[in-house]
Structure formats: structure tokens, C-alpha cells
Design an enzyme around this catalytic site. Sequence first.
Site, mmCIF file in Angstrom:
data_model
loop_
_atom_site.group_PDB
_atom_site.id
_atom_site.type_symbol
_atom_site.label_atom_id
_atom_site.label_comp_id
_atom_site.label_asym_id
_atom_site.label_seq_id
_atom_site.Cartn_x
_atom_site.Cartn_y
_atom_site.Cartn_z
ATOM 1 N N HIS A 1 0.820 -1.231 0.000
ATOM 2 C CA HIS A 1 0.000 0.000 0.000
ATOM 3 C C HIS A 1 0.846 1.271 0.000
ATOM 4 C CE1 HIS A 1 -3.507 -2.451 0.659
ATOM 5 N NE2 HIS A 1 -3.071 -2.888 1.833
ATOM 6 N N ASP B 1 -3.172 -10.881 -2.196
ATOM 7 C CA ASP B 1 -3.493 -10.388 -0.853
ATOM 8 C C ASP B 1 -4.994 -10.058 -0.792
ATOM 9 O OD1 ASP B 1 -1.645 -8.925 1.501
ATOM 10 O OD2 ASP B 1 -3.611 -7.970 1.255
ATOM 11 N N TYR C 1 -2.625 -12.032 9.309
ATOM 12 C CA TYR C 1 -2.683 -11.600 10.706
ATOM 13 C C TYR C 1 -3.148 -12.715 11.631
ATOM 14 C CZ TYR C 1 -1.882 -7.722 7.783
ATOM 15 O OH TYR C 1 -1.314 -6.947 6.808
HETATM 16 ZN ZN LIG Z 1 -3.660 -7.304 3.058
#
Ligand SMILES: [Zn+2]
Length: 382
Positions: A140, A175, A306
Site C-alpha cells: 500500500h 493479498d 494476521y
Molecule cells: Zn492485506
Amino acid sequence: MTEQPSPAAALVYSDELSQHVLNPNHPMRPIRLRYMHELMAASELLNAPSLLQAEPRMASRDEILLSHDPDYVDAVRAIGSGGIVPNMYEFGIGSGDNPPRPGMYDSTALVVGGTLVATQLVRDGKVPVAFSPAGGVHHHAMFNRASGFGVFNDAAIAIQKLVDDGLRVAYVDIDCHHGDGVQAAFYKTDRVLTISLHESGQWLFPGSGFVEETGSGIGEGYSVNVPLAPYTQDELWLRTFDSTVPPLVEAYAPDLLFIQLGIDTHFRDPLTHLQITTQGFTAAVTRLLELGRVNDGTVAVGGGGYDMGAVARAWTMGLASMAGFELPDSVPESFDAVAGLDYFEDRPGPVALDEDVAEEVERFAVRTVEAVKSTIFGRHGL
Ligand SMILES: [Zn+2]
């Protein structure tokens, strides 16, 4: 004398990449890479003769400048050395996602350097595929600001270096989040084809990655977005992948394939809503490696992820596919960094969706594929 077989894959890693903490409650926990590495060791993957292991190095300032604004790079360096940068918010630093912290510059420059080492190993023909698992999570990061845990965009930097050397690159990002930073870096060029398959920005950060974002100028048709609805599961995810990614990459025929392997698509991931399993993820990686075989090589980076158990298993499984190494079904008992992991695959996976939800999710994917075909495929002679 028998000749030593050449390695099938490289892993670029050092424990130094896993030791920083963004802040105590931050979901991006670099320790996840140590758990991954411990699982790779416990399952004997690190002893495979087909695997070459390499250390990362620090990227130089000039390398980071390939895809970033000097004022921004200097601000990160100043913050990383404990300096006060009053306008840090202008650079995207200071928000919950991107807290200022000591060591920020050095730890990120090491990630960038790791991805550059992986890229060089492939370029030099040392291995057909190299994996830099610490990379990719910075997808990002923008030219002049941090965003969504990303500080220096290692993928954009490594790809820019390849483009500067005259190569054409296809970047595929699986992703859960749209790979907006990499897309932005190459939005106006046809030297890089970016494809991002993700949960739609309608529901998820960064709120972009719609089919209509197709590139501009000579780059028109070279930014591809494949958004999906929350609750999309393996079969539909892979079907959508198959309908879009292989035909476009094959038609583009890049010199090198660059893949971002975020595993925050996992059904146990706390930040997102796709419902992919480790076996679904590995099936996509296998397809990508197959696509990469026709090119000069494949560079793989990590990404989001995560849920600690999903990250450790998925990236171990991914590297095993790259190295042609057969993992056991069960997670070795000696691996106890993450509790409660019995198998590499998710057994059981997510619960089946209610029929009406399944239909809606399917309709969303079908509409996306039709839109990609009508807006992009023609540009590539498909
Ligand atoms: Zn991500």
C-alpha cells in the site's frame, strides 16, 4: 562424481526481519515470520537440497528512491533515528496503521533489500523462483506517503529496477487487500502488468481496486482489478483466478513474474472477510509457479496475514511448492510456537455458506469476471 543439483528455489530471510514491534497492539506482528521460519525448520524444509538460503541486505537510499519521493524518505529516516518530524502526518505517518517508531527506516530498508536480493538471485539465474516473505506487506505504500502498514514499497522498488533494465514484468497480487501502491507506481506504463485479486474496496481498506481502474495513457489496459465479495471461498476464488490471471499473464508474456502472496484472505484472518484455506492458497501458488515457468523466473514476496497459524502454514506450504519439497500432512509436534495446529491444510475449513449468501457471492464474482473480460481482455487480443 555426481554433479550437485541446482536449487529449485531460494528463501531470503534472517531473524532480524522478525524482531521489531510496530506498537504493542498493532495487528502486523513481524514475529509471524519467526514462527513461519520455525515451522519451515521443524518440517525439514530448510534442509531440502533443492532450497538455497540467502540473507537480506539493507537497501540503499538510491534504491529506495526508485519508487519514493526524497522528502518522504528523509522524513522516515529522521523518525527512525528518533527525530521529531512535525509534518509527519503529511507523509501518512502517525495514524494507527503507520505509527512512528525508532528503527523504522532500517527495518524497512532491510525488507526492501531482502526483496532486491530475491530479485537478483532470479535475474542471475541462480534459481527459477525466490521468496522474500518479509516483503509484499508494504504494497500500500505510495510514492510520498506511508499507508496501510506499508512504508517503502519493496515490490514497486524491485520492479522499477527491472523496468529500468529494460524488462517487462507481470505483478500478480493475491493479498486480501487491493495492491494499490504497486498499481499506482505503474498506472501509466505498459511495461508492467499489475493484477490484483482481492476483497472489494466496497467493504475493505483501501477502498479501491475496482474493475474500472484500468490504467491511463499507454498504461490503459495494464492495471487489472478482480474484486470479490466477502465470504468468497476456495472453489469460487480459484475459479475467478483461473478465468482472469492465467490468460492475461500468458497474453502479456512478461520477462519476469512477480507475485505477492498475502494470506490475509484466510478464513481465520481477523481483519478481512474472504474465506480461503491454506490449501486454496497453495493451489493458487502452484498455478502462479506454473505461469512463471514460461518466463525468466518468478520473484515471490509475502504480504498481509494476521492469523499467526495461517501465516506459518501457508508460507511454509508455498515455499515447499516452490522447492518441490513434499511436506507431511501433519504439523510436526516439535513446532509449538503457535498452539493448536494439527495439519498444514485447514481441516476442517470454513463452514459452508447458506444458499442465498453463496448465490450472492457467486453472482458478484461472475459480474467481476464479465467486467474484466469486457474492459481488459480486448486490449490483450483475448
Ligand atoms: Zn492485506
